[in-house]
Motif scaffolding. Structure first.
Motif, PDB file in Angstrom:
ATOM      1  N   PHE A  89       0.880  -1.146   0.147  1.00  0.00           N
ATOM      2  CA  PHE A  89      -0.009   0.038   0.009  1.00  0.00           C
ATOM      3  C   PHE A  89       0.813   1.190   0.066  1.00  0.00           C
ATOM      4  CE2 PHE A  89      -2.307  -3.360   2.574  1.00  0.00           C
ATOM      5  CZ  PHE A  89      -3.485  -3.310   1.726  1.00  0.00           C
ATOM      6  N   ALA A  90       0.337   2.148  -0.968  1.00  0.00           N
ATOM      7  CA  ALA A  90       1.085   3.521  -0.877  1.00  0.00           C
ATOM      8  C   ALA A  90       0.617   4.293   0.163  1.00  0.00           C
ATOM      9  CB  ALA A  90       1.158   4.111  -2.123  1.00  0.00           C
ATOM     10  N   VAL A  91       1.579   4.814   0.970  1.00  0.00           N
ATOM     11  CA  VAL A  91       1.134   5.922   2.244  1.00  0.00           C
ATOM     12  C   VAL A  91       1.511   7.361   1.674  1.00  0.00           C
ATOM     13  CG1 VAL A  91       1.776   6.472   4.586  1.00  0.00           C
ATOM     14  CG2 VAL A  91       1.597   4.047   3.922  1.00  0.00           C
ATOM     15  N   ARG A  92       0.485   8.254   1.581  1.00  0.00           N
ATOM     16  CA  ARG A  92       0.640   9.484   1.541  1.00  0.00           C
ATOM     17  C   ARG A  92       0.876  10.339   2.678  1.00  0.00           C
ATOM     18  NH1 ARG A  92      -3.410   7.388  -1.110  1.00  0.00           N
ATOM     19  NH2 ARG A  92      -4.980   8.483   0.171  1.00  0.00           N
ATOM     20  N   PRO A  93       1.413  11.533   2.625  1.00  0.00           N
ATOM     21  CA  PRO A  93       1.303  12.557   3.728  1.00  0.00           C
ATOM     22  C   PRO A  93      -0.092  13.044   4.039  1.00  0.00           C
ATOM     23  CG  PRO A  93       2.606  13.469   1.903  1.00  0.00           C
ATOM     24  CD  PRO A  93       2.240  12.132   1.479  1.00  0.00           C
ATOM     25  N   GLU A  94      -0.979  12.312   4.535  1.00  0.00           N
ATOM     26  CA  GLU A  94      -2.225  12.637   5.265  1.00  0.00           C
ATOM     27  C   GLU A  94      -2.639  11.934   6.223  1.00  0.00           C
ATOM     28  OE1 GLU A  94      -5.639  10.704   2.448  1.00  0.00           O
ATOM     29  OE2 GLU A  94      -4.113  11.979   1.295  1.00  0.00           O
TER      30      GLU A  94
END
Length: 127
Positions: A89-94
């Motif tokens: 899973f790609a983690v984003r800054p949010e």
């Protein structure tokens, strides 16, 4: 030819009986301590200022039980779930990112952050 049809009809009757073709539904009973497939295990963690919290959490789940990862992050990263099947899973800054998966094979499942080089949790998946 008539004999072939009789064998085919008999084979269909046996197959229908084996499959339990019935209009009556059997009651579903829940074993003590067993969790419903609808109840997800939630593993929440935070990535902030280069720190991951918590790390090395130990949890338990059952085969087929949904597992939700809830992530608050201030940086990009990638979650790796070492299970069968494997997930990334790609983690984003949010805040409040949610990733759901299920595990089909019992055993130890490590959930790691690739760039931070941290194991967030290990889930023991029981049959």
């Amino acid at each position: 030819m008539t004999r072939t049809w009789r064998y085919a009809a008999a084979a269909l009757a046996v197959a229908a009986a084996a499959l339990g073709c019935s209009t009556e539904e059997s009651p579903v009973t829940k074993q003590p301590g067993a969790s419903s497939a609808a109840e997800a295990l939630v593993v929440a963690f935070r990535i902030a200022n280069g720190t991951v919290s918590p790390v090395n959490e130990r949890r338990e789940a059952e085969v087929g039980q949904p597992i939700d990862l809830v992530v608050d992050s201030d940086a990009d990263d990638e979650l790796h779930v070492h299970a069968t099947p494997e997930y990334t899973f790609a983690v984003r800054p949010e805040a409040g990112q949610r990733f759901r998966f299920t595990v089909q094979v019992p055993g130890r499942v490590e959930i790691e952050l690739h760039h931070a080089h941290k194991t967030v949790a290990t889930v023991v998946v029981r049959p």
